[in-house]
Design a protein around this motif. Structure first.
Motif, PDB file in Angstrom:
ATOM      1  N   LEU A 116       0.708  -1.211  -0.038  1.00  0.00           N
ATOM      2  CA  LEU A 116      -0.061  -0.099  -0.055  1.00  0.00           C
ATOM      3  C   LEU A 116       0.844   1.212   0.050  1.00  0.00           C
ATOM      4  O   LEU A 116       0.723   2.264  -0.789  1.00  0.00           O
ATOM      5  CB  LEU A 116      -0.996   0.129   1.295  1.00  0.00           C
ATOM      6  CG  LEU A 116      -1.871   1.427   1.247  1.00  0.00           C
ATOM      7  CD1 LEU A 116      -2.846   1.339   0.046  1.00  0.00           C
ATOM      8  CD2 LEU A 116      -2.558   0.843   2.730  1.00  0.00           C
ATOM      9  N   ALA A 117       1.888   1.211   0.834  1.00  0.00           N
ATOM     10  CA  ALA A 117       2.775   2.394   0.869  1.00  0.00           C
ATOM     11  C   ALA A 117       3.468   2.516  -0.557  1.00  0.00           C
ATOM     12  O   ALA A 117       3.525   3.724  -0.917  1.00  0.00           O
ATOM     13  CB  ALA A 117       3.896   2.179   2.085  1.00  0.00           C
ATOM     14  N   SER A 118       3.959   1.600  -1.227  1.00  0.00           N
ATOM     15  CA  SER A 118       4.524   1.531  -2.757  1.00  0.00           C
ATOM     16  C   SER A 118       3.675   2.133  -3.390  1.00  0.00           C
ATOM     17  O   SER A 118       4.016   3.263  -4.261  1.00  0.00           O
ATOM     18  CB  SER A 118       4.889   0.152  -2.926  1.00  0.00           C
ATOM     19  OG  SER A 118       6.098  -0.196  -2.101  1.00  0.00           O
ATOM     20  N   LYS A 119       2.225   1.834  -3.608  1.00  0.00           N
ATOM     21  CA  LYS A 119       1.279   2.273  -4.414  1.00  0.00           C
ATOM     22  C   LYS A 119       0.993   3.798  -3.979  1.00  0.00           C
ATOM     23  O   LYS A 119       0.879   4.646  -5.097  1.00  0.00           O
ATOM     24  CB  LYS A 119      -0.001   1.507  -4.304  1.00  0.00           C
ATOM     25  CG  LYS A 119       0.222   0.139  -4.850  1.00  0.00           C
ATOM     26  CD  LYS A 119      -1.053  -0.689  -4.548  1.00  0.00           C
ATOM     27  CE  LYS A 119      -0.709  -2.093  -5.044  1.00  0.00           C
ATOM     28  NZ  LYS A 119      -1.952  -3.114  -4.774  1.00  0.00           N
ATOM     29  N   LEU A 120       1.098   4.206  -2.928  1.00  0.00           N
ATOM     30  CA  LEU A 120       0.656   5.562  -2.656  1.00  0.00           C
ATOM     31  C   LEU A 120       1.874   6.417  -3.019  1.00  0.00           C
ATOM     32  O   LEU A 120       1.821   7.577  -3.543  1.00  0.00           O
ATOM     33  CB  LEU A 120       0.554   5.760  -1.118  1.00  0.00           C
ATOM     34  CG  LEU A 120      -0.848   5.310  -0.619  1.00  0.00           C
ATOM     35  CD1 LEU A 120      -0.959   5.306   1.100  1.00  0.00           C
ATOM     36  CD2 LEU A 120      -1.982   6.186  -0.878  1.00  0.00           C
ATOM     37  N   ALA A 121       3.170   5.733  -2.855  1.00  0.00           N
ATOM     38  CA  ALA A 121       4.422   6.681  -3.215  1.00  0.00           C
ATOM     39  C   ALA A 121       4.558   6.949  -4.544  1.00  0.00           C
ATOM     40  O   ALA A 121       4.678   7.858  -5.041  1.00  0.00           O
ATOM     41  CB  ALA A 121       5.697   6.011  -2.589  1.00  0.00           C
ATOM     42  N   GLN A 122       4.215   5.672  -5.208  1.00  0.00           N
ATOM     43  CA  GLN A 122       4.196   5.740  -6.746  1.00  0.00           C
ATOM     44  C   GLN A 122       3.181   6.840  -7.181  1.00  0.00           C
ATOM     45  O   GLN A 122       3.500   7.463  -8.285  1.00  0.00           O
ATOM     46  CB  GLN A 122       3.976   4.324  -7.352  1.00  0.00           C
ATOM     47  CG  GLN A 122       4.157   4.089  -8.899  1.00  0.00           C
ATOM     48  CD  GLN A 122       3.563   2.677  -9.164  1.00  0.00           C
ATOM     49  OE1 GLN A 122       2.872   2.297  -8.689  1.00  0.00           O
ATOM     50  NE2 GLN A 122       4.817   2.335  -9.946  1.00  0.00           N
ATOM     51  N   LYS A 123       2.086   6.726  -6.596  1.00  0.00           N
ATOM     52  CA  LYS A 123       0.953   7.738  -7.176  1.00  0.00           C
ATOM     53  C   LYS A 123       1.463   9.153  -7.114  1.00  0.00           C
ATOM     54  O   LYS A 123       1.073  10.070  -7.636  1.00  0.00           O
ATOM     55  CB  LYS A 123      -0.312   7.608  -6.528  1.00  0.00           C
ATOM     56  CG  LYS A 123      -1.410   8.461  -6.820  1.00  0.00           C
ATOM     57  CD  LYS A 123      -2.503   7.796  -6.288  1.00  0.00           C
ATOM     58  CE  LYS A 123      -4.006   8.752  -6.799  1.00  0.00           C
ATOM     59  NZ  LYS A 123      -5.166   8.463  -6.186  1.00  0.00           N
ATOM     60  N   LYS A 124       2.044   9.571  -5.755  1.00  0.00           N
ATOM     61  CA  LYS A 124       2.618  10.748  -5.638  1.00  0.00           C
ATOM     62  C   LYS A 124       3.890  11.126  -6.537  1.00  0.00           C
ATOM     63  O   LYS A 124       4.441  12.533  -6.313  1.00  0.00           O
ATOM     64  CB  LYS A 124       3.172  10.959  -4.086  1.00  0.00           C
ATOM     65  CG  LYS A 124       1.990  11.341  -3.276  1.00  0.00           C
ATOM     66  CD  LYS A 124       2.190  11.907  -1.840  1.00  0.00           C
ATOM     67  CE  LYS A 124       1.208  12.361  -1.261  1.00  0.00           C
ATOM     68  NZ  LYS A 124       1.784  13.226  -0.003  1.00  0.00           N
ATOM     69  N   GLY A 125       4.607  10.246  -7.312  1.00  0.00           N
ATOM     70  CA  GLY A 125       5.696  10.653  -8.153  1.00  0.00           C
ATOM     71  C   GLY A 125       7.243  10.168  -7.209  1.00  0.00           C
ATOM     72  O   GLY A 125       8.252  10.770  -7.718  1.00  0.00           O
TER      73      GLY A 125
END
Length: 231
Positions: A116-125
């Motif tokens: 989940l943290a990876s997906k949120l980080a990825q979404k933020k660039g």
């Protein structure tokens, strides 16, 4: 406007769009470490490995984070899985172009980073995460393609044993000091930290070392090496 003036404007515009840290992408971490060694700087972070094969190379500004050991801290606890309270502060602070460097003191029996943290980080660039500790949810991380480097893998959450420490303050990871906005470069060979005040000097040395290695490789392949020092 003539063609020459147009080309000048075009080059100036696009050069301003190229970040300094992206200039490191053309160099492997081993070569960057060599350049730092020439400056008497050890920037290589040992013992962390990419969690995806052929993960590629990243280069971005450091967001240093430290979690402190503290058992059963009510300020860290949150029911179930998902995002713990300490990690929530990291996810709210991170921004595009950064590389998150998290110090959990090298623990291998708990983790603060997962799918989940990876997906949120990825979404933020955010460009990637480097864990002085472990990660979990490796299937999710590989599926979404977010770059993570870590000591290992552990499914156990960290909020039972760790609490929030600091963010954007200097940390020490495997003996290497990492400060906010240092340049972090990571690839299949490992991770290096370039101190922000040494960026230009390091880039200048990298250009010289790269030319030297290209020349040496050409001579080796042609079996024409005559003097290893005269390069």
């Amino acid at each position: 406007m003539n063609l020459y003036e147009y080309v000048q404007i075009f080059e100036e515009y696009y050069m301003t769009k190229i970040s300094v840290e992206s200039l490191f992408l053309k160099y492997p971490t081993s070569m960057i470490s060599d350049a730092l060694d020439e400056l008497n700087i050890n920037g290589a972070i040992s013992g962390v490995f990419p969690r995806r094969y052929d993960q590629g190379r990243i280069s971005g500004r450091a967001l240093p984070v430290k979690f402190n050991k503290k058992s059963s801290d009510p300020e860290a606890w949150r029911f179930g899985g998902g995002v713990g309270k300490p990690l929530e502060q990291v996810l709210k602070t991170m921004s595009a172009g950064q590389v998150i460097v998290m110090d959990l003191q090298g623990t291998i029996n708990a983790t603060a980073w997962g799918g989940l943290a990876s997906k949120l980080a990825q979404k933020k660039g955010v460009l990637g995460t480097i864990m002085h500790g472990t990660c979990r949810d490796v299937e999710e991380i590989r599926e979404c393609g977010y770059p993570v480097w870590a000591k290992g893998i552990c499914p156990r959450r960290s909020r039972n044993d760790f609490t929030f420490g600091t963010i954007n303050e200097p940390i020490i990871v495997t003996g290497i000091k990492i400060e906010k906005n240092d340049v972090m470069v990571a690839d299949q060979s490992g991770v290096v930290c370039v101190p922000k005040e040494m960026i230009q000097e390091t880039l200048q040395l990298l250009e010289k070392i790269s030319r030297q290695e290209d020349l040496l490789e050409d001579q080796v392949l042609k079996n024409e090496v005559q003097d290893w020092d005269d390069l």
